[in-house]
Design an enzyme around this catalytic site. Structure first.
Site, short mmCIF file in Angstrom:
data_model
loop_
_atom_site.label_atom_id
_atom_site.label_comp_id
_atom_site.label_asym_id
_atom_site.label_seq_id
_atom_site.Cartn_x
_atom_site.Cartn_y
_atom_site.Cartn_z
N LYS A 38 85.71 17.67 41.57
CA LYS A 38 84.31 17.90 41.90
C LYS A 38 84.13 18.53 43.28
O LYS A 38 83.34 19.44 43.45
CB LYS A 38 83.51 16.58 41.85
N ARG B 275 75.64 7.93 41.30
CA ARG B 275 76.74 7.19 40.68
C ARG B 275 76.25 5.98 39.91
O ARG B 275 77.04 5.30 39.28
CB ARG B 275 77.69 6.71 41.76
N ARG C 224 97.19 14.25 46.02
CA ARG C 224 96.17 14.87 46.86
C ARG C 224 96.45 14.63 48.34
O ARG C 224 96.82 13.53 48.74
CB ARG C 224 94.80 14.31 46.47
N ARG D 237 94.26 10.04 51.58
CA ARG D 237 93.09 9.18 51.77
C ARG D 237 93.43 7.76 51.37
O ARG D 237 94.12 7.55 50.38
CB ARG D 237 91.94 9.70 50.90
N ARG E 156 88.66 2.66 41.30
CA ARG E 156 87.60 3.68 41.32
C ARG E 156 87.29 4.17 39.91
O ARG E 156 86.13 4.42 39.57
CB ARG E 156 88.03 4.87 42.20
#
Ligand code: AMP
Length: 223
Positions: free
Chosen positions: A18, A93, A132, A165, A176
């Site tokens: 996203k 969300r 990532r 992260r 998540r």
């Protein structure tokens, strides 16, 4: 000629791409990119009161309480006039957030024109987020496999040291995803019921995904 604003909600599990795609959509369609995740990370980085309150939720992969997120959203929404609308990335969300967004846009004579759902299976999410690497200074995002930086561990844009992260660690990723399924996935029904939902497969190269997304956004503008 006065053209109507275009407001796009980008939905999808964490790791669907996203952030990368929202930046590109914003640049292409002259939209303001609003990422509540980026805004929260900025506050955490500054060590502000809001950042300190948000950090513990973020580290666990849980949602930050609505009122904290809402304040930042409103400030950002009113920060830049003159753009053609917004691309909302990571907001809403929850159903309550979707209602708040409707209200805020209605005050500006606007509405969610298109909600794009970037579909990516869970296993792919875990593989993507595990690889990532993010730049803590400028927010650029890389992937060890698909989008490595030119120099190992160094941001191409600003030269800072890249990091994993906190919430891209595997157990947090699973959490998540669970939060996403419980709280955010029901929004598909909400936007589907309004006839503004477009489903876009999130697999393929970033370029392929972008072309699909851009088509979906154009479809929203024509409605
Ligand atoms: P993201 O970068 O969008 O994956 O967001 C990272 C984290 O920030 C999430 O796991 C949440 O803890 C928090 N967050 C971001 N956006 C929201 C939101 N709209 N509501 C609640 N928490 C959020």
């Amino acid at each position: 000629m006065v053209t109507r604003a275009l407001d796009v909600v980008l939905l999808g599990p964490p790791g669907a791409g996203k952030g990368t795609q929202a930046k590109r959509l914003a640049a292409t369609f002259n939209l303001l990119h609003i990422s509540t995740g980026d805004l929260l990370r900025e506050e955490v980085g500054k060590g502000s009161e809001l950042g300190q309150q948000a950090a513990s939720y973020m580290q666990k992969g849980e949602l930050v309480p609505d009122d904290l997120v809402a304040k930042m959203l409103v400030t950002r929404l009113h920060s830049q006039q003159g753009l053609a609308g917004c691309v909302f990335d990571g907001y809403p969300r929850t159903r309550a957030q979707a209602e708040l967004l409707d209200g805020l846009l209605a005050e500006l004579g606007r509405r969610v024109d298109v909600a794009v759902y970037l579909e990516v299976p869970d296993d792919e999410v875990v593989a993507r987020l595990g690889g990532r690497r993010s730049c803590p200074s400028c927010g650029a995002v890389y992937h060890l496999r698909t989008q490595p930086p030119a120099r190992d561990g160094v941001c191409d844009v600003c030269g800072s040291q890249l990091v994993v992260r906190e919430d891209d660690k595997e157990e947090v990723i699973r959490q998540r995803l669970a939060v996403y399924r419980t709280h955010t996935e029901p929004l598909l029904e909400l936007y589907g019921g309004r006839g503004v939902l477009a489903r876009v497969p999130g697999q393929g190269t970033p370029e392929e995904v972008f072309l699909r997304l851009a088509d979906a956004v154009r479809g929203g503008r024509e409605r």
